[in-house]
Design an enzyme around this catalytic site. Sequence first.
Site, short mmCIF file in Angstrom:
data_model
loop_
_atom_site.label_atom_id
_atom_site.label_comp_id
_atom_site.label_asym_id
_atom_site.label_seq_id
_atom_site.Cartn_x
_atom_site.Cartn_y
_atom_site.Cartn_z
N TYR A 11 89.05 42.80 27.81
CA TYR A 11 87.70 43.13 28.29
C TYR A 11 87.29 44.55 27.89
CZ TYR A 11 84.20 44.41 31.86
OH TYR A 11 83.11 44.89 32.52
N ASN A 32 98.31 40.62 22.00
CA ASN A 32 99.17 39.43 22.01
C ASN A 32 98.39 38.19 22.48
OD1 ASN A 32 98.99 39.67 24.77
ND2 ASN A 32 101.15 40.10 25.12
N LYS A 35 95.94 37.58 27.39
CA LYS A 35 94.74 37.66 28.23
C LYS A 35 93.48 37.84 27.36
CE LYS A 35 97.15 38.19 32.09
NZ LYS A 35 97.11 37.32 33.24
N TYR A 140 100.97 47.92 40.38
CA TYR A 140 100.10 48.19 39.22
C TYR A 140 99.86 49.69 39.08
CZ TYR A 140 95.73 48.75 36.68
OH TYR A 140 94.76 49.18 35.83
N HIS A 188 88.08 39.32 39.49
CA HIS A 188 87.24 40.49 39.78
C HIS A 188 85.94 40.10 40.49
CE1 HIS A 188 89.87 42.10 36.55
NE2 HIS A 188 89.99 43.02 37.48
N LEU A 189 85.52 41.01 41.34
CA LEU A 189 84.42 40.70 42.24
C LEU A 189 83.12 40.30 41.52
CD1 LEU A 189 83.38 40.55 45.15
CD2 LEU A 189 82.78 42.96 44.97
#
Length: 328
Positions: A11, A32, A35, A140, A188-189
């Site tokens: 993103y 990779n 995602k 994280y 995510h919101l």
Amino acid sequence: MSVLVTGGAGYIGSHMVAELIEAQEDVVVVDNLEKGHKEAVLGGKFYYGDLRDNEFLDKVFKENDIEAVIHFAAYSLVGESTGDPLKYYNNNVVSTLNLLTKMKEYGVNKIVFSSTAAVYGEPEQVPIRENSRTQPSNPYGETKLAIEKALKWADSAYGIKYVSLRYFNAAGAHISGKIGEDHNPETHLIPIVLQVALGKREYVTIFGDDYETHDGTCIRDYIHVTDLAQAHILALKQLREKGESSIYNLGNGQGFSVKEVINAVGEVTGVKIRTEIGARRHGDPAVLVASSDKIKKELNWKPVYNDLRTIIETAWKWHKRHPDGFKS
Ligand code: UDP
């Protein structure tokens, strides 16, 4: 000479690649595709592979004259990290150590690192400044803080200069509507609320309404992904011109509660958003709002899309055009 973007199909990484191309930089992208999406990469030379694969990494450095690295490749979900911390340490920390080792080997001495507000944990004061206490409340944030510490030592021992950018909540999409957020599953919101607006979900679950905030829901500082990418361009410039390592927050300095974000999405889309109150998400601090005075003052960073409505409008444009993400 080239700028290597790791995680360039993700993103934020893909918006970075778009800005670098616009700035006429030579770009090498590594991803990779676990995602990321190949379609999100709007240019540059693409390498499919993993930073933990030494042979692969060596090939990338051997085949290109890399001047600087902008390092995004990482897992980034707070909730997931609390459930599987070792997965996060392995991907985030091991990858970066490999990357730094390769940079040292090939004499590459500039890196812009994608860090996070999660390094602060529950803040002692708001807005958060770069010298605030760092005490992550989830794995994280711990992995990103561990890397920041490694960067400091790599600088003093090998002269690898770094700019670490601590992002608050990246949101929005490229103004062209060509690229945007596409996670599977989405956590995510803003994209989740937009999926409700599109009729792809029935409702959004609010993770806790018993926080000590004005409406009981968590407060975050949302920053447009292109403003974020622009800050990396400035960071690169400072590494090139001054060769000084630094750490900067990146946010808009204004906090919005989960309920306020949901209302704003309702206004932008004209759709009444159904909500449900759920349990708190483990590892979520109540309030995260940045002071970005330092980067504004030192690097002359000027966010362009700095109000929540505009941020949501750009995301809405992307989601309407691509209801199934890059597949559509
Ligand atoms: N959130 C929520 N419901 C959702 C997704 C997120 O209430 O379905 C909340 C979450 O608890 C946090 C805020 O929205 O307070 C922003 O979460 P997001 O995952 O977008 O970003 P993060 O803050 O984890 O980087």
